[in-house]
Design an enzyme around this catalytic site. Structure first.
Site, PDB file in Angstrom:
ATOM      1  N   CYS A 356       0.799  -1.236   0.000  1.00  9.56           N
ATOM      2  CA  CYS A 356       0.000   0.000   0.000  1.00  9.56           C
ATOM      3  C   CYS A 356       0.834   1.290   0.000  1.00  9.56           C
ATOM      4  CB  CYS A 356      -1.021   0.000   1.132  1.00  9.56           C
ATOM      5  SG  CYS A 356      -0.486  -0.715   2.674  1.00  9.56           S
ATOM      6  N   ARG A 385       7.865 -10.727   5.407  1.00  7.77           N
ATOM      7  CA  ARG A 385       7.689 -10.465   6.835  1.00  7.77           C
ATOM      8  C   ARG A 385       8.404 -11.556   7.615  1.00  7.77           C
ATOM      9  NH1 ARG A 385       1.191  -9.103   6.519  1.00  7.77           N
ATOM     10  NH2 ARG A 385       1.387  -7.615   4.792  1.00  7.77           N
ATOM     11  N   GLN A 403       0.637 -11.120  -2.459  1.00  8.09           N
ATOM     12  CA  GLN A 403      -0.741 -10.688  -2.211  1.00  8.09           C
ATOM     13  C   GLN A 403      -1.407 -10.273  -3.523  1.00  8.09           C
ATOM     14  OE1 GLN A 403       0.223  -7.543   0.684  1.00  8.09           O
ATOM     15  NE2 GLN A 403      -0.957  -8.686   2.192  1.00  8.09           N
ATOM     16  N   ASP A 405      -3.125  -7.852  -4.265  1.00  6.36           N
ATOM     17  CA  ASP A 405      -3.426  -6.569  -3.631  1.00  6.36           C
ATOM     18  C   ASP A 405      -4.031  -5.584  -4.620  1.00  6.36           C
ATOM     19  OD1 ASP A 405      -3.405  -5.395  -1.192  1.00  6.36           O
ATOM     20  OD2 ASP A 405      -1.238  -5.300  -0.996  1.00  6.36           O
ATOM     21  N   HIS A 407      -5.621  -1.259  -4.454  1.00  9.09           N
ATOM     22  CA  HIS A 407      -5.982  -0.083  -3.655  1.00  9.09           C
ATOM     23  C   HIS A 407      -6.794   0.866  -4.518  1.00  9.09           C
ATOM     24  CE1 HIS A 407      -2.464  -1.830  -1.619  1.00  9.09           C
ATOM     25  NE2 HIS A 407      -3.166  -1.522  -0.539  1.00  9.09           N
ATOM     26  N   LYS A 491     -12.032  -3.134   8.859  1.00 10.73           N
ATOM     27  CA  LYS A 491     -12.052  -3.989   7.684  1.00 10.73           C
ATOM     28  C   LYS A 491     -13.220  -4.961   7.716  1.00 10.73           C
ATOM     29  CE  LYS A 491      -8.614  -7.009   9.870  1.00 10.73           C
ATOM     30  NZ  LYS A 491      -7.441  -7.863   9.659  1.00 10.73           N
ATOM     31  N   HIS A 537      -8.410  -0.796   0.703  1.00 14.87           N
ATOM     32  CA  HIS A 537      -7.468  -1.890   0.500  1.00 14.87           C
ATOM     33  C   HIS A 537      -8.294  -3.158   0.280  1.00 14.87           C
ATOM     34  CE1 HIS A 537      -4.150   0.328   2.836  1.00 14.87           C
ATOM     35  NE2 HIS A 537      -5.247   0.994   3.146  1.00 14.87           N
TER      36      HIS A 537
END
Length: 667
Positions: A356, A385, A403, A405, A407, A491, A537
């Protein structure tokens, strides 16, 4: 006036309670009771059946024991085995009985902590020089059940810090002493049952007799407080139930889960592997697994393109300042991969923990008008991570993962419709992959712990209302979980049940007013003034690695036909049929059906068995008759022979099934 009470579960004698309090129930009804009434007595006033099943309670948002006296009006929720909170109290209490059992059999052992977990409980124990192995678990189970049958009550009591420290100094238990030293005086409590005492915050069933069945599942090594610099302890995992039948069903489920373990299936189906030389938690995707991932990615990319997303790519590292701005470094920096040094003394980079912040910078790279919004940026971005080595588990817990992902940057007026469009996309993904049993979870911030979150209180309230409104309008079956929000925003998580009834969190949508503020993102409104966009997100899969692991276990490797790496195996009865087999292969490939020819010098029976083991959906058998008639004999995985077909007919059948499997796949 002084009151003396002999009943240890009450602070005052019932005979002297004069005042009435109002108790409010979840169904909005209200009843009056005398001061000092307990949750179990409230349950008895409703029905004896309910009272027999109440395990714990919540009063004014706080967990209380079933025998806790209540002295003021408030909201009550009664929990039974059917409730998550009831199971938590049941398993937490079981951990106490396990600890009691360990000390009775191994008096020199040192107890540390023993919480309830998602399925069962564990206790971490320092056995010192004593040996303890899985061979000892049956002995511990037997004594555990003997103690449980005594029906000893769980009783909470407050204790001063000095008394608590003195108690464990006598026990020579440095672990409990360390815990107590970090607690404030006046907040320390013990739980007693039978002749056993343990440091505890509360949340128990009324007595040990509720525990009718227990199984100690395994032991493992665990470092004290999760720090590998500390002493290693023995962690004993267990699970317990109010009925023996439920334990039997659970153990059968565990056996089925072993068959479906994605690590086992991934190896058998040649999808992925791990290498110590590459590093723990860093999966290597084999050709079949890579093809599977690519099909999943292309499936979502196609859906995203229709929905107006634009694909972007961001680097695998970023300047430390980027994550300082976003707040990720402050929240997670200490537990992440450490900064990468460069030849420049004042320059540090991090392996990308999130996509992000990068997408915020992409949005910020040019000026926007309200007419340009919404902007929807999507990326299959790999992030890194650091997870403790003891927490790594196949593909479900890794150190590097990708991910799906995206946005969305939109105006506040566009937020509602954009959020609902994302819900539609998530539901489409679930239906295409056979996840039809799920509920939504609205994850909100814990208002009592403001330090966990960033951003303005008003923006949080706007975001939370937007999520609840969208969930209700879409008629989602949802629950609200306080304290489960991301640090930058609330979320909507999707909790999916797999074929074994296990619940997984798959797919998440988050509303964020905070990162646009931190990155100073703007667009020009119709009033020619600069305004702050809202950020959504979203990740329908979550992580590709974890999603594939769950999909593997859910389907037992029997993927939908559109997704499976090999859709058809062409099996020749003998090598002399290979020319016709090649003709069949070319015909299938020209219609984009994935197939392989098996012309090995093996019996047709062995070839069929191996195709079944490899979970290939269809087998085409080619022998003398098929060559003469220019058709094929078709077998289906787990069903057997389904008849003879012309090449055109079999292609039409497979094409229809592939299309159907994209929208109505069932496990």
């Amino acid at each position: 006036m002084v009151f003396v009470c002999l009943n240890k579960t009450h602070y005052l004698c019932k005979d002297f309670y004069l005042n009435m309090i109002e108790i409010y129930f979840p169904d909005k009804t209200t009843k009056s009771y005398e001061e000092g009434v307990t949750p179990i007595e409230i349950a008895q006033s409703i029905s004896e059946g309910l009272a027999r099943n109440v395990l714990s309670a919540e009063f004014n948002g706080e967990t209380v024991e079933a025998n806790t006296p209540l002295f003021k009006s408030g909201n009550i929720v009664l929990f039974t085995w059917k409730d998550k909170e009831g199971k938590k109290a049941f398993w937490h209490s079981s951990a106490h009985v396990l600890a009691q059992t360990i000390l009775s059999l191994y008096p020199e052992a040192k107890l540390t902590i023993g919480p309830a977990i998602e399925n069962g409980f564990y206790y971490d124990v320092d056995f010192g020089l004593m040996s303890f192995s899985e061979n000892d678990l049956n002995k511990v189970e037997k004594q555990f059940l003997d103690f449980a049958r005594e029906k000893n009550e769980f009783k909470m009591r407050m204790c001063s810090k000095a008394e608590a420290l003195n108690f464990y100094r006598k026990e020579n238990n440095q672990f409990k002493i360390e815990l107590i030293e970090n607690l404030e005086d006046g907040t320390i409590s013990f739980c007693d049952h039978s002749d056993f005492t343990d440091l505890c915050r509360g949340g128990h069933i009324p007595h040990t007799g509720f525990i009718k069945a227990v199984k100690l599942l395994s032991i493992a090594g665990a470092y004290w407080r999760g720090d590998d610099n500390n002493q290693q302890l023995t962690r004993i995992y267990g699970i317990s139930f109010p009925k023996q039948k439920e334990l039997t069903e659970y153990l059968n489920l565990l056996e089925e889960a072993k068959k479906r373990d994605h690590r086992k299936l991934g190896k058998e189906l040649d999808l992925f592997t791990f290498s110590k030389k590459v590093g723990q938690g860093l999966p290597l995707w084999l050709p079949k697994g890579t093809a599977l991932r690519e099909r999943l990615e292309n499936f979502l990319k196609k859906a995203q393109k229709k929905a107006g997303y634009e694909q972007v790519i961001s680097p695998h590292i970023g300047n430390k300042d980027l994550y300082m701005t976003s707040g990720h470094y402050e929240k997670y920096g200490a537990d992440s991969f450490q900064p990468i040094q460069t030849p420049s003394a004042d320059e540090e980079f991090l392996l990308k923990p999130m996509n992000c912040p990068h997408h915020c910078e992409i949005f910020k790279s040019r000026s926007w008008s309200y007419r340009d919004l919404p902007k929807r940026y999507a990326e299959f971005g790999t992030v890194y991570r650091y997870e403790q080595s003891g927490e790594l588990h196949g593909l479900t817990r890794v150190r590097g993962f990708t991910q799906d992902d995206a946005h969305i940057f939109c105006t506040p007026a566009q937020l509602d419709i954009e959020f609902k469009k994302v819900i539609d996309l998530v539901l489409y993904v679930f239906s295409s992959l056979g996840f039809d049993d799920f509920k939504a979870q609205v994850s909100l911030r814990d208002k009592k712990k403001p330090g966990k979150y960033i951003g303005d209180k008003k923006n949080w309230e706007l975001a939370e209302k937007a999520i609840i409104s969208a969930a209700e309008e879409k008629k989602l079956n949802y629950v609200v979980e306080t304290g489960e929000a991301a640090f930058y925003g609330p979320k909507l998580d999707f909790m999916v049940k797999d074929a074994l009834g296990r619940q997984w969190q798959l797919g998440t949508i988050q509303v964020d007013y905070n990162l646009p503020e931190r990155f100073d993102l703007t667009y020009k409104g119709s009033d020619n003034s600069l305004h702050r966009p809202v950020m959504i997100h979203r990740a329908p899969f979550g992580s590709m690695e974890r999603f594939i692991a769950i999909l593997l276990e859910h389907t037992e490797g029997n993927f939908p036909l559109w997704l499976i790496p090999e859709q058809v195996n062409i099996l020749c009865v003998s090598e002399k049929h290979k020319n016709y087999a090649k003709k069949v292969l070319n015909f299938l490939e020209n219609h984009e059906i994935r197939a392989l020819i098996d012309i090995r010098n093996e019996t047709i029976g062995k070839k069929i068995r191996e195709s079944e083991i490899n979970k290939v959906p269809y087998m085409i058998i080619i022998g003398e008759k098929e060559v003469e008639n220019e058709n094929i004999s078709l077998r289906k995985h787990r069903e057997g022979d389904i008849g003879n077909f012309t090449l055109k007919a079999v292609v039409k059948k497979l094409e229809n099934e592939i299309e159907e499997s994209k929208t109505s796949f069932k496990v």
